[in-house]
Structure formats: C-alpha cells, structure tokens
Design a protein around this motif. Structure first.
Motif, PDB file in Angstrom:
ATOM      1  N   VAL A 119       8.858  -0.999   7.976  1.00 50.71           N
ATOM      2  CA  VAL A 119       7.797  -1.460   7.959  1.00 50.71           C
ATOM      3  C   VAL A 119       6.380  -0.439   7.805  1.00 50.71           C
ATOM      4  N   GLU A 120       7.072   0.926   8.414  1.00 52.49           N
ATOM      5  CA  GLU A 120       6.032   1.774   8.335  1.00 52.49           C
ATOM      6  C   GLU A 120       5.886   2.107   6.632  1.00 52.49           C
ATOM      7  N   ARG A 121       6.570   2.166   6.370  1.00 48.66           N
ATOM      8  CA  ARG A 121       6.383   2.175   4.490  1.00 48.66           C
ATOM      9  C   ARG A 121       5.611   1.210   4.271  1.00 48.66           C
ATOM     10  N   ALA A 122       5.803   0.048   4.757  1.00 47.29           N
ATOM     11  CA  ALA A 122       5.091  -0.806   3.806  1.00 47.29           C
ATOM     12  C   ALA A 122       3.462  -1.035   4.373  1.00 47.29           C
ATOM     13  N   LEU A 123       3.161  -0.749   5.620  1.00 48.03           N
ATOM     14  CA  LEU A 123       1.877  -0.563   6.177  1.00 48.03           C
ATOM     15  C   LEU A 123       1.050   0.892   5.709  1.00 48.03           C
ATOM     16  N   ALA A 124       1.873   1.645   5.141  1.00 50.10           N
ATOM     17  CA  ALA A 124       0.670   2.878   4.591  1.00 50.10           C
ATOM     18  C   ALA A 124       0.497   2.344   3.243  1.00 50.10           C
ATOM     19  N   ARG A 125       1.508   1.814   2.595  1.00 53.91           N
ATOM     20  CA  ARG A 125       0.945   1.510   1.338  1.00 53.91           C
ATOM     21  C   ARG A 125       0.004   0.439   1.364  1.00 53.91           C
TER      22      ARG A 125
END
Length: 264
Positions: A119-125
């Motif tokens: 989720v952290e990666r998805a929000l950052a992207r």
C-alpha cells in the motif's frame, strides 16, 4: 498471465455492443483500448476481467476459464479499476488502498507487513501519500481516482485493467499516470486501459485496440492503428501529426461529415 478472448459477443439494453471479438493479452505490454462512445470498450474490459459473462464466446485465463481458476485466484492475478467505482463507506484513503490487498488475505485476515509495504508503494506511485488520512468523500474527483488507482496497484496483480484512468485528472497527473502505467508494463505487469485521449494513447501505449460498432477495426502499434482512414471510419475525424524530437504525436483536429469533408 495471459488472457485469450475468442468470438466475444455481448448485448446491453437490447442492443448488441460486441460482435465476434477475438484478441489476446499478456504481461509486459501497455495496451490502449480505444474507440468512440458506445463502441463496447467498458463491456469488453469487464468481460476480460471476468466480471461479466459474454453472451457468446470464451475467455481463458492462462488456459483456464474463470470458474476453474476460482474467484479469489483470479482477483490476485487481475486488478480492475472501474471508471467511477463507488465508495460506500467513509473510509480514509489509506484504508481504501488497503482493500486492494483483500485477495491476498481474505476478509478476516490480518494486515501483514507485506500488505502495508504494498500500500505504501501504491500511494507513493500515485502521488497520494499526502492524502492517506483524508476521508475519500472529501477528495476531489481527480484525487479520488488516484486513490482508486492506488488500490488497484496495491493488489500487485499480473494484469491491470483500467477503465478511463486519466479521465478526471489534470494534465500533470494525466501524464504522470500514463507514465506510471507504461513503467508498470515495462516492469512486467500487463496493462490494459480504456482511453479517449488519442494523443496520450499514441504517445504512451505499446499497442492499441480500436473498437468500432462493437468489432475490432484495428489492432497493433499506435502508428499502424491510428491511420487517417481508421480515424475517419471510427471517429469521423481528421488529425494533425507532428514530431517532438524523434517522437511522433497526433492531435485530433477536425470533425468530418459523413462524406469525409470537414463538418461545417
């Protein structure tokens, strides 16, 4: 992950919207699904995602049908972003993105470190880290679409199917989202997106599937799909073409009459 659709036919509201559509999709390419309003793009995307059955024809997912593969296994392999997906609860953006992890843990499974990292990666992207504590109902249309895209990316599926993912976005976020989808494809994810902006489709997609009157009019690289004849036949338009450095671009410019002349 590979999808093979053969002889797909579908109807809606008593009208046939797809007629004998055959195509295949696989990981590692950014495919744009284009065509005029009513061409059957959303219907086809839902069938390819296993969310709706065709009236005729077959869809195979790595050689198996959806029933044999199972709903949960299919949800782990294919992530679907609806054009205007409803959000029925006052969720924070981060919690909405976390729903993309449900296929990996089930409704009652606890959140793992891997879920939080995804989720952290998805929000950052998707440039939505700063929105993580916001209630989704307070977001603008563009912010909401980016959070929904984050939910889709958080699934980390082999194929990502998105219905008009840039329609509500401002120009900067349109470019960033198209680049994100292109980069996802280059990293091995298969991406299929319904698009109306032909300029963005021509610039970012590896392959374009052009639907017209429920059938595939053209399927191939952008320069082979967006020909003057296809633009005239499918959309009733003419376009200007040019180059920026070594990169070509296309700009829809003139509406044509049924005789192929500029409409007055």
């Amino acid at each position: 992950m590979r999808i093979d659709a053969t002889g797909i036919t579908a109807s809606a509201g008593g009208r046939r919207v797809l007629s004998d559509v055959t195509l295949n999709l696989q990981a590692g390419a950014f495919v744009g699904l284009i065509g005029p309003n009513g061409a059957g793009k959303t219907t086809l995307l839902r069938i390819l995602a296993g969310l709706a059955p065709p009236a005729a024809g077959t869809v195979a997912f790595d050689g198996a049908d959806a029933a044999r593969l199972g709903r949960r296994a299919l949800a782990r392999r294919i992530a679907y972003l609806a054009q205007d997906g409803p959000v029925h609860w006052p969720l924070r953006a981060e919690a909405l993105a976390m729903l993309g992890r449900l296929p990996h843990r089930g409704m009652l499974g606890g959140v793992t470190a891997a879920d939080r990292a995804a989720v952290e990666r998805a929000l950052a992207r998707t440039d939505t880290l700063h929105l993580r504590r916001r209630i989704v109902g307070t977001l603008s249309g563009g912010e909401r679409m980016r959070v929904l895209l984050a939910r889709t990316l958080a699934t980390e599926a082999a194929l990502l199917l998105a219905d008009e993912p840039v329609a509500a976005l401002d120009p900067r976020h349109q470019l960033e989202t198209m680049a994100l989808l292109r980069d996802a494809a280059r990293s091995g994810t298969g991406v299929v997106a319904v698009l109306h902006d032909l300029t963005l489709a021509a610039r970012f997609c590896d392959r374009l599937i052009l639907l017209s009157d429920g059938a595939v009019l053209a399927d191939g690289p952008p320069d082979q799909t967006l020909t003057d004849a296809n633009l005239r036949d499918a959309y009733g338009i003419a376009a200007h073409r040019g180059r920026v450095g070594d990169r070509p671009f296309l700009l829809p410019w003139t509406a044509l009459s049924t005789q192929g002349e500029p409409a007055r």
